[in-house]
Write a protein that holds these residues in place. Structure first.
Motif, PDB file in Angstrom:
ATOM      1  N   THR A   1       5.035 -39.840  10.001  1.00 49.82           N
ATOM      2  CA  THR A   1       4.846 -38.827  11.047  1.00 49.82           C
ATOM      3  C   THR A   1       3.603 -37.999  10.724  1.00 49.82           C
ATOM      4  N   SER A   2       3.258 -37.138  11.664  1.00 52.73           N
ATOM      5  CA  SER A   2       2.166 -36.199  11.406  1.00 52.73           C
ATOM      6  C   SER A   2       2.714 -34.857  10.918  1.00 52.73           C
ATOM      7  N   ALA A   3       4.024 -34.794  10.707  1.00 56.40           N
ATOM      8  CA  ALA A   3       4.664 -33.545  10.283  1.00 56.40           C
ATOM      9  C   ALA A   3       4.500 -33.321   8.782  1.00 56.40           C
ATOM     10  N   SER A   4       4.322 -32.084   8.416  1.00 53.58           N
ATOM     11  CA  SER A   4       4.331 -31.705   7.009  1.00 53.58           C
ATOM     12  C   SER A   4       5.015 -30.350   6.906  1.00 53.58           C
ATOM     13  N   TYR A   5       5.405 -30.021   5.732  1.00 55.62           N
ATOM     14  CA  TYR A   5       6.066 -28.738   5.528  1.00 55.62           C
ATOM     15  C   TYR A   5       5.660 -28.172   4.181  1.00 55.62           C
ATOM     16  N   ASN A   6       5.772 -26.851   4.041  1.00 54.74           N
ATOM     17  CA  ASN A   6       5.511 -26.195   2.767  1.00 54.74           C
ATOM     18  C   ASN A   6       6.722 -26.411   1.883  1.00 54.74           C
ATOM     19  N   ARG A   7       6.535 -27.216   0.878  1.00 56.12           N
ATOM     20  CA  ARG A   7       7.640 -27.522  -0.011  1.00 56.12           C
ATOM     21  C   ARG A   7       7.857 -26.414  -1.021  1.00 56.12           C
ATOM     22  N   ALA A   8       6.785 -25.745  -1.415  1.00 56.64           N
ATOM     23  CA  ALA A   8       6.912 -24.674  -2.394  1.00 56.64           C
ATOM     24  C   ALA A   8       5.802 -23.664  -2.169  1.00 56.64           C
ATOM     25  N   SER A   9       6.110 -22.420  -2.450  1.00 54.97           N
ATOM     26  CA  SER A   9       5.130 -21.347  -2.376  1.00 54.97           C
ATOM     27  C   SER A   9       5.226 -20.565  -3.675  1.00 54.97           C
ATOM     28  N   TYR A  10       4.117 -20.501  -4.400  1.00 56.73           N
ATOM     29  CA  TYR A  10       4.100 -19.851  -5.702  1.00 56.73           C
ATOM     30  C   TYR A  10       3.198 -18.623  -5.638  1.00 56.73           C
TER      31      TYR A  10
ATOM     32  N   THR B   1       0.856  -1.185   0.000  1.00 59.76           N
ATOM     33  CA  THR B   1       0.000   0.000   0.000  1.00 59.76           C
ATOM     34  C   THR B   1       0.890   1.232   0.000  1.00 59.76           C
ATOM     35  N   ASP B   2       0.592   2.179  -0.905  1.00 60.75           N
ATOM     36  CA  ASP B   2       1.376   3.415  -0.910  1.00 60.75           C
ATOM     37  C   ASP B   2       0.768   4.423   0.056  1.00 60.75           C
ATOM     38  N   THR B   3       1.392   5.576   0.203  1.00 59.46           N
ATOM     39  CA  THR B   3       0.955   6.573   1.179  1.00 59.46           C
ATOM     40  C   THR B   3      -0.402   7.187   0.834  1.00 59.46           C
ATOM     41  N   ALA B   4      -0.884   7.031  -0.391  1.00 63.26           N
ATOM     42  CA  ALA B   4      -2.195   7.549  -0.785  1.00 63.26           C
ATOM     43  C   ALA B   4      -3.299   6.501  -0.614  1.00 63.26           C
ATOM     44  N   GLY B   5      -2.950   5.301  -0.140  1.00 68.77           N
ATOM     45  CA  GLY B   5      -3.954   4.262   0.087  1.00 68.77           C
ATOM     46  C   GLY B   5      -4.183   3.344  -1.096  1.00 68.77           C
ATOM     47  N   ASN B   6      -3.448   3.523  -2.174  1.00 66.79           N
ATOM     48  CA  ASN B   6      -3.560   2.620  -3.320  1.00 66.79           C
ATOM     49  C   ASN B   6      -2.909   1.291  -2.950  1.00 66.79           C
ATOM     50  N   ARG B   7      -3.561   0.205  -3.352  1.00 69.09           N
ATOM     51  CA  ARG B   7      -3.097  -1.093  -2.870  1.00 69.09           C
ATOM     52  C   ARG B   7      -3.048  -2.128  -3.988  1.00 69.09           C
ATOM     53  N   MET B   8      -2.064  -3.030  -3.862  1.00 69.65           N
ATOM     54  CA  MET B   8      -2.069  -4.253  -4.656  1.00 69.65           C
ATOM     55  C   MET B   8      -1.882  -5.404  -3.686  1.00 69.65           C
ATOM     56  N   THR B   9      -2.554  -6.515  -3.996  1.00 67.18           N
ATOM     57  CA  THR B   9      -2.511  -7.678  -3.111  1.00 67.18           C
ATOM     58  C   THR B   9      -1.949  -8.880  -3.867  1.00 67.18           C
ATOM     59  N   PHE B  10      -1.300  -9.743  -3.122  1.00 68.98           N
ATOM     60  CA  PHE B  10      -0.674 -10.947  -3.664  1.00 68.98           C
ATOM     61  C   PHE B  10      -1.324 -12.160  -3.007  1.00 68.98           C
ATOM     62  N   SER B  11      -1.742 -13.117  -3.796  1.00 70.80           N
ATOM     63  CA  SER B  11      -2.196 -14.390  -3.231  1.00 70.80           C
ATOM     64  C   SER B  11      -1.206 -15.463  -3.673  1.00 70.80           C
ATOM     65  N   HIS B  12      -1.115 -16.513  -2.867  1.00 69.63           N
ATOM     66  CA  HIS B  12      -0.111 -17.544  -3.087  1.00 69.63           C
ATOM     67  C   HIS B  12      -0.747 -18.931  -3.103  1.00 69.63           C
ATOM     68  N   PHE B  13      -0.101 -19.845  -3.793  1.00 72.91           N
ATOM     69  CA  PHE B  13      -0.473 -21.244  -3.802  1.00 72.91           C
ATOM     70  C   PHE B  13       0.618 -21.999  -3.060  1.00 72.91           C
ATOM     71  N   GLU B  14       0.227 -22.778  -2.051  1.00 75.34           N
ATOM     72  CA  GLU B  14       1.181 -23.539  -1.244  1.00 75.34           C
ATOM     73  C   GLU B  14       1.170 -25.004  -1.652  1.00 75.34           C
ATOM     74  N   GLU B  15       2.345 -25.548  -1.799  1.00 67.51           N
ATOM     75  CA  GLU B  15       2.475 -26.980  -2.060  1.00 67.51           C
ATOM     76  C   GLU B  15       3.103 -27.606  -0.827  1.00 67.51           C
ATOM     77  N   SER B  16       2.358 -28.488  -0.161  1.00 69.28           N
ATOM     78  CA  SER B  16       2.831 -29.107   1.077  1.00 69.28           C
ATOM     79  C   SER B  16       3.193 -30.560   0.842  1.00 69.28           C
ATOM     80  N   ARG B  17       3.980 -31.071   1.752  1.00 73.14           N
ATOM     81  CA  ARG B  17       4.374 -32.473   1.670  1.00 73.14           C
ATOM     82  C   ARG B  17       4.419 -33.054   3.072  1.00 73.14           C
ATOM     83  N   ALA B  18       3.806 -34.220   3.258  1.00 73.52           N
ATOM     84  CA  ALA B  18       3.841 -34.912   4.542  1.00 73.52           C
ATOM     85  C   ALA B  18       5.130 -35.721   4.647  1.00 73.52           C
ATOM     86  N   VAL B  19       5.669 -35.792   5.845  1.00 73.58           N
ATOM     87  CA  VAL B  19       6.850 -36.610   6.105  1.00 73.58           C
ATOM     88  C   VAL B  19       6.367 -38.013   6.458  1.00 73.58           C
ATOM     89  N   ALA B  20       6.839 -39.009   5.714  1.00 72.51           N
ATOM     90  CA  ALA B  20       6.379 -40.391   5.883  1.00 72.51           C
ATOM     91  C   ALA B  20       6.514 -40.860   7.328  1.00 72.51           C
TER      92      ALA B  20
END
Length: 170
Positions: free
Chosen positions: A29-38, A8-27
């Motif tokens: 276990t109950s653990a998983s992690y974000n393998r990639a963020s696009y 957001t700039d000082t005049a209130g104009n805004r751009m927003t970013f959305s992301h796609f997360e790619e997760s992977r479970a660790v065999a």
């Protein structure tokens, strides 16, 4: 992971970013992690007051990298992208006004082991007007060529320099 969700700039104009997360479970276990963020979409020309709403957006379209450049057998914490950028759509409202379409080639190598890597080989740009009559145009396709170069300096007679593609021409 660090990433921007909005600017957001000082005049209130805004751009927003959305992301796609790619997760992977660790065999095993109950653990998983974000393998990639696009980056998925960038929407712009909005204002913090709520008016106007974003009128323009850039959408990053992904495709599967399924095939020989994705490892067949992996260990729990191996990290590679299973998706890649297929094209970029620039939109006015919901209308696509310009598309950047990317083409790839998988290059195969054998050093001590056999492996593959993906290279960007083409970029095609098309666009259209948003007012009647709709006119669509295409720019000449941009091509990329590569030359294989050693990926490290020679280190004695028994060293492996691992050839790797380097951009040669556009």
């Amino acid at each position: 992971r660090w990433r921007a969700d909005q600017v957001t700039d000082t005049a209130g104009n805004r751009m927003t970013f959305s992301h796609f997360e790619e997760s992977r479970a660790v065999a095993g276990t109950s653990a998983s992690y974000n393998r990639a963020s696009y980056v998925d979409t960038i929407a712009y020309t909005s204002h913090t007051s709520g008016s106007p709403l974003p009128g323009y957006s850039v959408v990053f379209v992904r495709e599967s990298r399924a095939g020989s450049d994705v490892p067949v057998s992996v260990t729990d914490w191996d990290n590679w992208d299973t998706l890649r950028l297929d094209r970029i759509d620039a939109k006015f409202g919901s209308t696509v006004v310009r598309t950047y379409d990317l083409g790839y080639t998988i290059r195969s190598y054998t050093d001590v082991v056999s492996w593959q890597t993906t290279t960007l080989t083409s970029l095609a740009v098309t666009g259209s007007s948003t007012a009647y009559p709709i006119v669509t145009t295409s720019a000449p396709t941009v091509s990329f060529t590569y030359v294989d170069e050693d990926n490290r300096a020679a280190n004695g007679s028994n060293s492996i320099e691992w050839a790797y593609p380097r951009l040669a021409t556009i």
